[in-house]
Design an enzyme around this catalytic site. Structure first.
Site, PDB file in Angstrom:
ATOM      1  N   LYS A 196      46.163 -20.196 -38.468  1.00  0.00           N
ATOM      2  CA  LYS A 196      45.665 -21.288 -37.343  1.00  0.00           C
ATOM      3  C   LYS A 196      44.512 -20.752 -36.595  1.00  0.00           C
ATOM      4  O   LYS A 196      44.131 -19.389 -37.384  1.00  0.00           O
ATOM      5  CB  LYS A 196      46.994 -20.958 -35.823  1.00  0.00           C
ATOM      6  CG  LYS A 196      46.767 -21.873 -35.197  1.00  0.00           C
ATOM      7  CD  LYS A 196      47.185 -23.212 -35.610  1.00  0.00           C
ATOM      8  CE  LYS A 196      47.689 -24.343 -35.081  1.00  0.00           C
ATOM      9  NZ  LYS A 196      48.843 -24.845 -35.396  1.00  0.00           N
TER      10      LYS A 196
HETATM   11  N1  GLU Z   1      47.645 -28.498 -36.142  1.00  0.00           N
HETATM   12  C1  GLU Z   1      48.680 -29.698 -36.727  1.00  0.00           C
HETATM   13  C2  GLU Z   1      49.900 -28.269 -36.506  1.00  0.00           C
HETATM   14  O1  GLU Z   1      50.379 -27.565 -35.805  1.00  0.00           O
HETATM   15  C3  GLU Z   1      48.130 -30.042 -37.668  1.00  0.00           C
HETATM   16  C4  GLU Z   1      47.678 -28.534 -39.472  1.00  0.00           C
HETATM   17  C5  GLU Z   1      47.423 -29.183 -40.513  1.00  0.00           C
HETATM   18  O2  GLU Z   1      47.294 -30.597 -40.321  1.00  0.00           O
HETATM   19  O3  GLU Z   1      47.273 -28.320 -41.680  1.00  0.00           O
HETATM   20  O4  GLU Z   1      51.244 -28.234 -37.103  1.00  0.00           O
END
Ligand code: GLU
Length: 417
Positions: free
Chosen positions: A106
């Site tokens: 993240k």
């Molecule tokens: N931000 C989204 C999540 O928390 C998507 C992450 C992604 O597609 O890599 O799942």
């Protein structure tokens, strides 16, 4: 509310429950409780008025034993290293639960995007991506949208990485605009997955969605899509909220109208008048059959969980329910479809986007949606079976599957050197 609750402690508590049930070796548990790599960056942006503002950002990779790391970039004033690490850990379990070949990551920048012009947002994005460029890449760590970011921001991420490489690298980020190698269905994918798991849960509970009342907290990409698709699946959406606040009408709300006519306004969906105005806290306690928290973490806590009326909670957000609230809800007989299953549709279609980019071969929207639905249903069934086999709640069942897959991969690979 989320400021007082440490979400990394929450994530570690959840891991500990699964680790105990799996009888994981202490060393392995220690490995999984820590992010493998964390970066903190401070970087300047020249604002439109000529002033220089320094921003703080992070990128955290939690675990790469099952593949490259994957996870969104969040722009929000309250982010910090600890929350970003929790979100990275949840990404690891999420990718493992739906069995796509990624680890979790993240990224985030402490910023209120409403204070920036489009040009400033572009410069912030390009500089942030440059600062974390040693971590991200199409084979190492692939960002995507999250709170406060969208397809345009992902286009700038892709362009920045490509400028640095000297050639176009579409696979270095997902959630891009279609014309830049984005996938059909990606924007709606998280909300679509939420509604597929809601439908599966309703079947298990013998709940008739045609008669069900649904409340959605959050009207961003996930919440608004989930509300629209819930309405299309026959349910009545009686409450929704955005960052400003919520509205409630027990006879139903016109979700499509709210999305197309009200959500862009300064006063948000509250400018719609044929409804009672409620706060983001109150909306969680209103009468409904299904509650979809699709805003931010730590919304259902020991303070309000007893007051929840819903029989089914489907977590569109990451980490909306604290472990204490989980216990209370489980004792009340409320079924909670956990985030790492319910909102995995986004990263599933991110995976499809990445595969399409690597192959330069693009799929039609139907194909994407059908493959997504199949994975969500299959994953739901596996978690539900685990829940019955282990006589536990659905979050623990999902964690048992996710943590086990990651632990097995780590054991198989061995500890280097
Ligand atoms: N931000 C989204 C999540 O928390 C998507 C992450 C992604 O597609 O890599 O799942």
């Amino acid at each position: 509310m989320s400021q007082h609750i440490n979400v990394l402690d929450m994530a570690r508590e959840q891991l500990a429950v699964a680790a105990n049930l799996l009888e994981l070796d202490k060393g392995l548990h220690d490995v999984l409780a820590q992010p493998m790599r964390q970066m903190i960056v401070h970087f300047p942006v020249v604002l439109d008025n000529g002033e220089v503002q320094v921003f703080e950002g992070y990128r955290v990779q939690h675990n790469a034993s099952r593949g490259p790391t994957k996870g969104g970039i969040r722009y929000h004033p309250d982010v910090d290293l600890s929350e970003t690490s929790a979100l990275a850990m949840w990404m690891t379990w999420k990718c493992a639960v739906v069995n796509i070949p990624y680890g979790g990551a993240k990224g985030s920048v402490k910023v209120d995007t409403k204070q920036l012009t489009k040009r400033e947002l572009e410069k912030l994005t390009r500089r942030y991506v440059t600062e974390i460029s040693t971590m991200i890449g199409e084979r190492s760590d692939i960002p995507a949208p999250d709170i406060g970011t969208n397809a345009q921001v992902m286009a700038w991420v892709m362009d920045t990485v490509s400028m640095q490489k000297g050639y176009t690298v579409p696979g270095c980020v997902t959630g891009k605009p279609i014309e830049l190698g984005g996938s059909e269905g990606r924007t709606e994918a998280t909300g679509r997955g939420v509604v597929v798991t809601m439908e599966e849960a309703a079947k298990v509970m013998n709940m008739d969605l045609g008669k069900a009342k649904v409340i959605v907290q959050g009207f961003g990409n996930v919440g608004s899509t989930a509300a629209k698709l819930a309405e299309e699946s026959g349910a009545t959406v009686v409450g929704v909220s955005d960052a400003v606040g919520g509205i409630y009408n027990p006879n139903g709300l016109p979700v499509h109208d709210l999305f197309y006519r009200y959500s862009g306004r300064d006063g948000g969906i509250r400018e719609y008048k044929d409804a009672e105005q409620v706060t983001n806290a109150e909306i969680l306690e209103l009468p409904c059959d299904v509650l979809i928290p699709a805003a931010i973490a730590a919304q259902l806590t020991k303070e309000n969980a007893t007051k929840v009326k819903a029989k089914l909670i489907v977590e569109g957000a990451n980490g909306p329910t604290t472990p204490e609230a989980d216990h209370i809800l489980s004792d009340k007989g409320v079924l909670v479809v956990p985030d790492i299953l319910a909102n995995a549709g986004g990263v599933v279609v991110s995976y499809f986007e990445w595969v399409q980019d690597l192959q330069n071969f693009f799929w039609e929207e139907n194909e994407v949606n059908n493959k997504l639905t199949r994975i969500m249903r299959h994953s739901f069934a596996a978690v539900e079976a685990g829940m019955r086999a282990h006589k536990t709640d659905m979050r623990t069942a999902a964690l048992i599957i996710g943590v086990k897959r990651v632990a097995d991969a780590t054991i198989r690979r061995g500890i280097f050197p």
